[in-house]
Design a protein around this motif. Structure first.
Motif, PDB file in Angstrom:
ATOM      1  N   MET A   1       0.842  -1.184   0.000  1.00  0.00           N
ATOM      2  CA  MET A   1       0.000   0.000   0.000  1.00  0.00           C
ATOM      3  C   MET A   1       0.883   1.242   0.000  1.00  0.00           C
ATOM      4  SD  MET A   1      -2.578   1.143   3.009  1.00  0.00           S
ATOM      5  CE  MET A   1      -2.797   2.860   3.262  1.00  0.00           C
ATOM      6  N   THR A   2       0.572   2.179  -0.854  1.00  0.00           N
ATOM      7  CA  THR A   2       1.293   3.442  -0.908  1.00  0.00           C
ATOM      8  C   THR A   2       0.503   4.495  -0.135  1.00  0.00           C
ATOM      9  OG1 THR A   2       2.154   2.909  -3.089  1.00  0.00           O
ATOM     10  CG2 THR A   2       2.224   5.215  -2.435  1.00  0.00           C
TER      11      THR A   2
ATOM     12  N   GLU B   1      -8.004   1.698   1.365  1.00  0.00           N
ATOM     13  CA  GLU B   1      -9.319   2.138   0.885  1.00  0.00           C
ATOM     14  C   GLU B   1     -10.396   1.187   1.398  1.00  0.00           C
ATOM     15  OE1 GLU B   1     -12.039   4.417  -0.964  1.00  0.00           O
ATOM     16  OE2 GLU B   1      -9.912   4.835  -1.227  1.00  0.00           O
ATOM     17  N   ASN B   2     -11.414   1.744   2.031  1.00  0.00           N
ATOM     18  CA  ASN B   2     -12.470   0.911   2.611  1.00  0.00           C
ATOM     19  C   ASN B   2     -13.862   1.415   2.256  1.00  0.00           C
ATOM     20  OD1 ASN B   2     -12.697   3.181   4.123  1.00  0.00           O
ATOM     21  ND2 ASN B   2     -12.284   2.256   6.096  1.00  0.00           N
ATOM     22  N   GLY B   3     -13.987   2.089   1.136  1.00  0.00           N
ATOM     23  CA  GLY B   3     -15.267   2.675   0.757  1.00  0.00           C
ATOM     24  C   GLY B   3     -15.390   4.115   1.202  1.00  0.00           C
TER      25      GLY B   3
ATOM     26  N   PRO C   1      -8.776   6.053   2.195  1.00  0.00           N
ATOM     27  CA  PRO C   1      -7.694   5.575   3.048  1.00  0.00           C
ATOM     28  C   PRO C   1      -7.655   6.366   4.348  1.00  0.00           C
ATOM     29  CG  PRO C   1      -6.815   6.909   1.273  1.00  0.00           C
ATOM     30  CD  PRO C   1      -8.294   6.764   1.023  1.00  0.00           C
ATOM     31  N   GLY C   2      -7.032   5.777   5.362  1.00  0.00           N
ATOM     32  CA  GLY C   2      -6.964   6.461   6.648  1.00  0.00           C
ATOM     33  C   GLY C   2      -5.800   5.988   7.487  1.00  0.00           C
ATOM     34  N   VAL C   3      -5.783   6.440   8.731  1.00  0.00           N
ATOM     35  CA  VAL C   3      -4.749   6.058   9.688  1.00  0.00           C
ATOM     36  C   VAL C   3      -5.400   5.853  11.045  1.00  0.00           C
ATOM     37  CG1 VAL C   3      -2.872   7.286   8.533  1.00  0.00           C
ATOM     38  CG2 VAL C   3      -4.195   8.462  10.257  1.00  0.00           C
TER      39      VAL C   3
END
Length: 77
Positions: free
Chosen positions: A1-2, A65-67, A70-72
Motif C-alpha cells: 500500500m502506498t 481504501e475501505n469505501g 484511506p486512513g490512519v
C-alpha cells in the motif's frame, strides 16, 4: 500500500511528530516531507517506504481504501 500526503499529515498528528522529527526518523530531508505533504512531489519509492516505516514504528497503522477512503489509526498499546 502506498500512503498519500493526507495520510502522512494525519499520521504525524496522531503520534505528535513534527516534520523535522519525521524526516530524521525516516532518514530523509525535511524538504522531502514538506513537499510531499503539500502535494508538490511524490517521494522516491525508497523515501516513501522509509517515511511509512518510521510512522509505523511510532505506532501508526495505515488503513487501505475501505469505501470511505484511506486512513490512519493508532496501534493498541
Amino acid at each position: 500500500m502506498t500512503i498519500g500526503s493526507a495520510q502522512c499529515r494525519a499520521a504525524r498528528a496522531l503520534v505528535e511528530l513534527d516534520q523535522a522529527a519525521l524526516a530524521e526518523a525516516a532518514g530523509v530531508s525535511r524538504n522531502v516531507i514538506v513537499d510531499f505533504e503539500k502535494g508538490r512531489r511524490t517521494p522516491t519509492r525508497n523515501n516513501l517506504a522509509a517515511i511509512q516505516a518510521a510512522l509505523e514504528a511510532a505506532g501508526v497503522i495505515f488503513v487501505a481504501e475501505n469505501g470511505e477512503g484511506p486512513g490512519v489509526r493508532l496501534r493498541k498499546r
